[in-house]
Design a protein around this motif. Structure first.
Motif, PDB file in Angstrom:
ATOM      1  N   LYS A 276       0.523  -1.243  -0.479  1.00  0.00           N
ATOM      2  CA  LYS A 276      -0.070   0.268   0.600  1.00  0.00           C
ATOM      3  C   LYS A 276       1.073   0.882  -0.807  1.00  0.00           C
ATOM      4  O   LYS A 276       1.873   0.961   1.070  1.00  0.00           O
ATOM      5  CB  LYS A 276      -1.213   0.142   1.270  1.00  0.00           C
ATOM      6  CG  LYS A 276      -1.881  -1.416   1.256  1.00  0.00           C
ATOM      7  CD  LYS A 276      -2.460  -0.520   2.483  1.00  0.00           C
ATOM      8  CE  LYS A 276      -4.021  -1.885   2.370  1.00  0.00           C
ATOM      9  NZ  LYS A 276      -4.406  -1.698   4.040  1.00  0.00           N
ATOM     10  N   ALA A 277       0.675   2.595  -1.368  1.00  0.00           N
ATOM     11  CA  ALA A 277       1.309   3.393  -1.154  1.00  0.00           C
ATOM     12  C   ALA A 277       0.831   4.577  -0.297  1.00  0.00           C
ATOM     13  O   ALA A 277       0.359   5.716  -0.076  1.00  0.00           O
ATOM     14  CB  ALA A 277       0.950   3.898  -2.013  1.00  0.00           C
ATOM     15  N   GLY A 278       0.732   4.029   1.279  1.00  0.00           N
ATOM     16  CA  GLY A 278       0.398   4.888   2.366  1.00  0.00           C
ATOM     17  C   GLY A 278      -0.863   4.636   2.732  1.00  0.00           C
ATOM     18  O   GLY A 278      -2.116   4.523   2.271  1.00  0.00           O
ATOM     19  N   PRO A 279      -1.555   5.096   3.637  1.00  0.00           N
ATOM     20  CA  PRO A 279      -0.945   6.360   4.729  1.00  0.00           C
ATOM     21  C   PRO A 279       0.499   5.870   5.135  1.00  0.00           C
ATOM     22  O   PRO A 279       1.571   6.448   6.071  1.00  0.00           O
ATOM     23  CB  PRO A 279      -1.514   7.259   5.543  1.00  0.00           C
ATOM     24  CG  PRO A 279      -2.732   6.390   5.265  1.00  0.00           C
ATOM     25  CD  PRO A 279      -2.660   5.279   4.513  1.00  0.00           C
ATOM     26  N   GLU A 280      -0.662   4.320   6.334  1.00  0.00           N
ATOM     27  CA  GLU A 280       1.001   3.867   6.975  1.00  0.00           C
ATOM     28  C   GLU A 280       2.127   3.574   6.498  1.00  0.00           C
ATOM     29  O   GLU A 280       1.691   2.302   4.813  1.00  0.00           O
ATOM     30  CB  GLU A 280       0.208   2.486   7.710  1.00  0.00           C
ATOM     31  CG  GLU A 280      -1.329   3.166   8.688  1.00  0.00           C
ATOM     32  CD  GLU A 280      -1.816   1.978   9.261  1.00  0.00           C
ATOM     33  OE1 GLU A 280      -1.423   1.154   8.631  1.00  0.00           O
ATOM     34  OE2 GLU A 280      -2.852   3.038  10.612  1.00  0.00           O
ATOM     35  N   VAL A 281       2.771   3.224   7.025  1.00  0.00           N
ATOM     36  CA  VAL A 281       4.316   2.519   6.531  1.00  0.00           C
ATOM     37  C   VAL A 281       4.846   2.392   7.740  1.00  0.00           C
ATOM     38  O   VAL A 281       5.003   2.484   8.782  1.00  0.00           O
ATOM     39  CB  VAL A 281       6.030   3.613   6.000  1.00  0.00           C
ATOM     40  CG1 VAL A 281       6.780   2.648   5.336  1.00  0.00           C
ATOM     41  CG2 VAL A 281       4.747   4.598   5.257  1.00  0.00           C
ATOM     42  N   THR A 282       5.492   0.356   7.652  1.00  0.00           N
ATOM     43  CA  THR A 282       5.042  -0.108   9.061  1.00  0.00           C
ATOM     44  C   THR A 282       7.334  -0.820   9.053  1.00  0.00           C
ATOM     45  O   THR A 282       6.837  -1.486   7.788  1.00  0.00           O
ATOM     46  CB  THR A 282       4.720  -1.269   9.231  1.00  0.00           C
ATOM     47  OG1 THR A 282       2.953  -0.880   9.234  1.00  0.00           O
ATOM     48  CG2 THR A 282       4.940  -2.465  10.423  1.00  0.00           C
ATOM     49  N   PHE A 283       7.182  -0.386   9.760  1.00  0.00           N
ATOM     50  CA  PHE A 283       8.638  -1.523   9.978  1.00  0.00           C
ATOM     51  C   PHE A 283       9.565  -2.089  11.265  1.00  0.00           C
ATOM     52  O   PHE A 283       8.211  -2.320  12.540  1.00  0.00           O
ATOM     53  CB  PHE A 283      10.174  -0.175  10.303  1.00  0.00           C
ATOM     54  CG  PHE A 283       9.861   0.704   9.123  1.00  0.00           C
ATOM     55  CD1 PHE A 283      10.568   0.892   7.695  1.00  0.00           C
ATOM     56  CD2 PHE A 283       9.138   1.765   8.832  1.00  0.00           C
ATOM     57  CE1 PHE A 283      10.643   1.536   7.235  1.00  0.00           C
ATOM     58  CE2 PHE A 283       8.838   2.976   7.963  1.00  0.00           C
ATOM     59  CZ  PHE A 283      10.088   2.776   6.959  1.00  0.00           C
ATOM     60  N   TYR A 284       9.977  -3.126  11.271  1.00  0.00           N
ATOM     61  CA  TYR A 284      10.367  -3.634  12.688  1.00  0.00           C
ATOM     62  C   TYR A 284      11.576  -3.483  12.914  1.00  0.00           C
ATOM     63  O   TYR A 284      12.835  -3.171  12.697  1.00  0.00           O
ATOM     64  CB  TYR A 284      10.520  -5.255  12.454  1.00  0.00           C
ATOM     65  CG  TYR A 284       8.851  -5.018  12.188  1.00  0.00           C
ATOM     66  CD1 TYR A 284       8.340  -5.700  13.424  1.00  0.00           C
ATOM     67  CD2 TYR A 284       7.992  -5.027  10.609  1.00  0.00           C
ATOM     68  CE1 TYR A 284       6.757  -6.507  13.235  1.00  0.00           C
ATOM     69  CE2 TYR A 284       6.653  -6.257  10.599  1.00  0.00           C
ATOM     70  CZ  TYR A 284       6.582  -6.362  12.262  1.00  0.00           C
ATOM     71  OH  TYR A 284       4.901  -7.052  12.199  1.00  0.00           O
ATOM     72  N   ALA A 285      11.988  -2.618  14.148  1.00  0.00           N
ATOM     73  CA  ALA A 285      13.472  -1.741  14.906  1.00  0.00           C
ATOM     74  C   ALA A 285      13.283  -3.515  15.925  1.00  0.00           C
ATOM     75  O   ALA A 285      12.882  -3.402  17.259  1.00  0.00           O
ATOM     76  CB  ALA A 285      12.901  -0.783  14.731  1.00  0.00           C
ATOM     77  N   GLU A 286      14.303  -3.110  16.028  1.00  0.00           N
ATOM     78  CA  GLU A 286      15.340  -3.611  17.498  1.00  0.00           C
ATOM     79  C   GLU A 286      16.461  -2.587  17.959  1.00  0.00           C
ATOM     80  O   GLU A 286      16.959  -2.746  18.318  1.00  0.00           O
ATOM     81  CB  GLU A 286      16.382  -5.037  16.956  1.00  0.00           C
ATOM     82  CG  GLU A 286      15.796  -5.790  16.340  1.00  0.00           C
ATOM     83  CD  GLU A 286      16.542  -7.468  15.264  1.00  0.00           C
ATOM     84  OE1 GLU A 286      17.608  -7.277  16.476  1.00  0.00           O
ATOM     85  OE2 GLU A 286      15.812  -8.304  14.325  1.00  0.00           O
ATOM     86  N   ALA A 287      15.732  -2.521  19.818  1.00  0.00           N
ATOM     87  CA  ALA A 287      16.467  -1.774  20.546  1.00  0.00           C
ATOM     88  C   ALA A 287      17.535  -2.453  21.498  1.00  0.00           C
ATOM     89  O   ALA A 287      16.975  -3.533  21.772  1.00  0.00           O
ATOM     90  CB  ALA A 287      15.847  -0.704  21.169  1.00  0.00           C
ATOM     91  N   PRO A 288      18.870  -2.183  21.220  1.00  0.00           N
ATOM     92  CA  PRO A 288      19.680  -3.499  22.313  1.00  0.00           C
ATOM     93  C   PRO A 288      19.444  -2.996  23.177  1.00  0.00           C
ATOM     94  O   PRO A 288      19.443  -3.464  24.177  1.00  0.00           O
ATOM     95  CB  PRO A 288      20.993  -2.913  21.348  1.00  0.00           C
ATOM     96  CG  PRO A 288      20.731  -1.559  20.770  1.00  0.00           C
ATOM     97  CD  PRO A 288      19.280  -1.378  20.574  1.00  0.00           C
TER      98      PRO A 288
END
Length: 316
Positions: free
Chosen positions: A256-268
């Motif tokens: 999907k071209a928005g509005p939401e963009v999802t990521f997965y991040a690892e905080a050490p």
């Protein structure tokens, strides 16, 4: 002493030496060839007992969990800045990445539409630039770089050499002049840039991959026609305040071209982080930035048996 007597004493001496050698061999075990040296990149292993019959098996050591970007050299690869930068002056900044053989690397894999991503941030995390340099013959990279203010900056080279794993190397850039660092911006869930509003949903969790969803709107209306940028509808860089550790971040491909963009991040670890979202709309790339907090004083969550934190090969 005649010749026959001398020969007898010599033979007796050999027998004593040989017998002593056999005794030593019995004490320390069979003597075999020296073990071969491991090849570059091969993990060392140690014997461990097998629970199904006592046979030995090899167990790899724990993987290095040092976050990316904290080292100028890793796995034989080194980031080498070649240019001095002056405050307020546009500079043709040049650098190389040398490999295990000491020569500039010329073979790179294309990741997120580029062979190398070059990030420059101020040490106080108040400024951010995501640049894409060009490589000339011989492995020398160059990019137009302007650092407006004196101070300390950190440059990151994010790349994967041909046939190798992804790496993020970091080097300090020092710009002469009077320097006064700015305080870290307060933790916030919204950011504004060029008339766009970007909201952040989700929390960084120490030691685990956490889902972060960023929503883009303009004039109160959701933006549903974001344009692809670096192979996705958004590109996120996350850095830990204090040492500027470069986090593992990868996008979710929703199509999907928005509005939401999802990521997965690892905080050490627990603490404050800066998030920089690049998104493209109406032909222009813009950057929204946030300060986020991981942990908020809570203990590190414990993974359920048989599960563990996700480790994706992509860095963003």
């Amino acid at each position: 002493m005649n010749a026959a007597t001398k020969l007898g004493v010599y033979v007796l001496g050999l027998a004593v030496v040989f017998g002593g050698a056999l005794g030593v061999g019995s004490a320390v075990g069979d003597v075999g060839p020296a073990p071969a040296k491991p090849e570059h990149g091969t993990a060392h292993s140690t014997p461990a007992a097998d629970s199904h019959g006592g046979h030995e098996q090899t167990t790899a050591p724990a993987q290095d969990d040092t976050p990316g970007g904290l080292q100028v050299s890793q796995d034989g690869y080194t980031l080498n800045p070649l240019t001095t930068v002056k405050a307020g002056e546009a500079t043709d900044f040049r650098f190389t990445v040398t490999g295990p053989d000491g020569r500039p690397v010329t073979g790179y894999q294309v990741e997120h539409d580029k062979k190398l991503h070059f990030i420059v941030v101020s040490r106080d995390l108040g400024t951010f630039q995501h640049l894409h340099p060009d490589m000339a013959a011989g492995g020398v990279w160059s990019v137009r770089l302007t650092l407006d203010d004196p101070g300390a900056y950190r440059a990151f080279a994010d790349f994967a050499p041909t046939g190798g794993s992804g790496l993020t190397l970091g080097a300090d850039l020092l710009v002469a002049g009077d320097y006064k660092p700015d305080p870290l911006p307060e933790v916030a869930r919204t950011a504004e840039v060029d008339g766009y509003q970007v909201s952040l949903d989700g929390d960084l969790v120490p030691g685990q991959a956490a889902k972060l969803t960023l929503s883009v709107s303009k004039d109160g209306e959701p933006v549903t026609d974001l344009q692809p940028y670096l192979g996705a509808y958004g590109h996120l860089v996350a850095l830990r305040a204090g040492d500027l550790a470069y986090l593992h971040v990868h996008p979710e491909d929703s199509g999907k071209a928005g509005p939401e963009v999802t990521f997965y991040a690892e905080a050490p670890s627990a603490g404050d982080y800066r998030l920089f979202l690049d998104f493209k709309h109406d032909g222009k790339v813009r950057t929204a930035d946030f300060t986020a907090r991981a942990g908020a004083g809570q203990p590190k969550p414990t993974a359920e048996p048989g599960t563990g934190p996700s480790h994706d090969e992509h860095t963003h």
